[in-house]
Design a protein around this motif. Structure first.
Motif, PDB file in Angstrom:
ATOM      1  N   THR A  10      63.095  52.381 145.358  1.00 59.62           N
ATOM      2  CA  THR A  10      63.459  51.276 144.619  1.00 59.62           C
ATOM      3  C   THR A  10      62.004  50.409 144.833  1.00 59.62           C
ATOM      4  O   THR A  10      61.378  50.446 146.415  1.00 59.62           O
ATOM      5  CB  THR A  10      64.331  50.537 145.607  1.00 59.62           C
ATOM      6  OG1 THR A  10      65.702  50.909 144.807  1.00 59.62           O
ATOM      7  CG2 THR A  10      64.991  48.638 144.827  1.00 59.62           C
ATOM      8  N   TYR A  11      61.217  48.916 144.333  1.00 59.41           N
ATOM      9  CA  TYR A  11      60.308  48.342 144.910  1.00 59.41           C
ATOM     10  C   TYR A  11      60.255  46.908 145.120  1.00 59.41           C
ATOM     11  O   TYR A  11      61.836  46.620 144.345  1.00 59.41           O
ATOM     12  CB  TYR A  11      59.263  49.043 143.660  1.00 59.41           C
ATOM     13  CG  TYR A  11      58.638  50.042 143.651  1.00 59.41           C
ATOM     14  CD1 TYR A  11      57.655  50.238 143.971  1.00 59.41           C
ATOM     15  CD2 TYR A  11      59.717  51.278 142.714  1.00 59.41           C
ATOM     16  CE1 TYR A  11      57.055  52.021 143.929  1.00 59.41           C
ATOM     17  CE2 TYR A  11      58.673  52.116 142.664  1.00 59.41           C
ATOM     18  CZ  TYR A  11      57.556  52.739 143.332  1.00 59.41           C
ATOM     19  OH  TYR A  11      57.340  54.138 142.940  1.00 59.41           O
ATOM     20  N   TYR A  12      59.670  46.617 146.107  1.00 63.21           N
ATOM     21  CA  TYR A  12      60.072  45.046 145.876  1.00 63.21           C
ATOM     22  C   TYR A  12      58.528  44.246 146.556  1.00 63.21           C
ATOM     23  O   TYR A  12      57.615  45.008 146.389  1.00 63.21           O
ATOM     24  CB  TYR A  12      60.369  44.812 147.678  1.00 63.21           C
ATOM     25  CG  TYR A  12      62.132  45.539 147.881  1.00 63.21           C
ATOM     26  CD1 TYR A  12      63.217  44.648 147.625  1.00 63.21           C
ATOM     27  CD2 TYR A  12      61.863  46.532 148.266  1.00 63.21           C
ATOM     28  CE1 TYR A  12      64.193  45.455 147.354  1.00 63.21           C
ATOM     29  CE2 TYR A  12      63.874  48.091 148.410  1.00 63.21           C
ATOM     30  CZ  TYR A  12      64.631  46.255 147.743  1.00 63.21           C
ATOM     31  OH  TYR A  12      65.412  47.046 147.881  1.00 63.21           O
ATOM     32  N   LEU A  13      58.638  42.740 145.257  1.00 65.80           N
ATOM     33  CA  LEU A  13      57.232  42.139 145.209  1.00 65.80           C
ATOM     34  C   LEU A  13      57.418  40.967 145.519  1.00 65.80           C
ATOM     35  O   LEU A  13      58.215  40.261 145.182  1.00 65.80           O
ATOM     36  CB  LEU A  13      57.042  42.443 143.650  1.00 65.80           C
ATOM     37  CG  LEU A  13      55.449  42.111 143.625  1.00 65.80           C
ATOM     38  CD1 LEU A  13      54.345  42.909 143.990  1.00 65.80           C
ATOM     39  CD2 LEU A  13      55.091  41.483 141.985  1.00 65.80           C
ATOM     40  N   ALA A  14      55.965  40.599 147.176  1.00 59.98           N
ATOM     41  CA  ALA A  14      56.613  39.221 146.651  1.00 59.98           C
ATOM     42  C   ALA A  14      54.859  38.433 146.524  1.00 59.98           C
ATOM     43  O   ALA A  14      53.847  39.438 146.760  1.00 59.98           O
ATOM     44  CB  ALA A  14      56.727  39.373 148.828  1.00 59.98           C
TER      45      ALA A  14
END
Length: 216
Positions: free
Chosen positions: A141-145
């Protein structure tokens, strides 16, 4: 200065005596100080999970952010910095109460903070400024801010491959805005619209059969 305070701002060598190290000096809650704190994350993320268990971005002061967008950016900055996730507002202040109820009670956002993992800057050539796009890869899973450090609205087009999100064998991603729970599906790029001082926090999961959005 007591022992705990000394460890928080100490050089790297006493890491065996503490679980976290502050990567930023005092933050007043303003947008400028949030950018300053994220400048420290831009070039100091590598201390998280290596020398120290956690990287400490200093406390969150939500009522001094100038707006709800600025306050939410302060929360997002703390979430992506490897915790410690610590609020410092006066609980008797009505504005602070409103922000705390709105911004510190999101289960998905809080669960991401609990992971205690520092995001990495997508671009590493920012000079004396902070990066404005950060990414975390966590077990598929990837997270981007994405952050806006100005008072004016901005439009950003994020190249997912450049952000390290476009993996082999995955044709498209289900993208969830972690604050609004809105979802969409994209293949290569993410268009982000930000108000002044606003930031966005996204979760990327491999798409399972949903038709991608082909309108740009």
């Amino acid at each position: 200065m007591h022992f705990g305070e000394a460890l928080r701002i100490a050089p790297l060598f006493p890491s065996q005596y503490a679980h976290s190290r502050r990567i930023s000096c005092d933050i007043d809650g303003s947008l400028n100080s949030t950018e300053y704190q994220l400048n420290n994350l831009t070039y100091g993320w590598w201390q998280n999970g290596t020398i120290y268990h956690y990287t400490d971005p200093d406390y969150m002061s939500l009522s001094k952010g100038g707006s709800q967008e600025g306050a939410q950016s302060r929360v997002n900055a703390a979430v992506i910095s490897g915790t410690v996730f610590l609020n410092s507002d006066n609980v008797f202040d009505e504005t602070a109460q409103q922000y705390m109820k709105t911004l510190l009670t999101n289960p998905q956002v809080n669960a991401l903070a609990i992971k205690g993992k520092a995001f990495r800057a997508v671009e590493g050539n920012t000079g004396t400024n902070a990066a404005d796009v950060f990414m975390l890869a966590d077990k598929g899973t990837y997270y981007l801010a994405v952050f806006n450090y100005t008072a004016r609205p901005v439009e950003r087009l994020i190249d997912l491959k450049r952000g390290g999100i476009n993996s082999k064998g995955v044709s498209s991603y289900k993208i969830t805005d972690m604050w609004t729970a809105q979802t969409n599906v994209e293949e290569s790029y993410l268009k982000v619209s930000l108000k002044g001082a606003e930031s966005k926090l996204y979760k990327f999961e491999p798409n399972q059969g949903v038709v991608p959005n082909t309108t740009k």
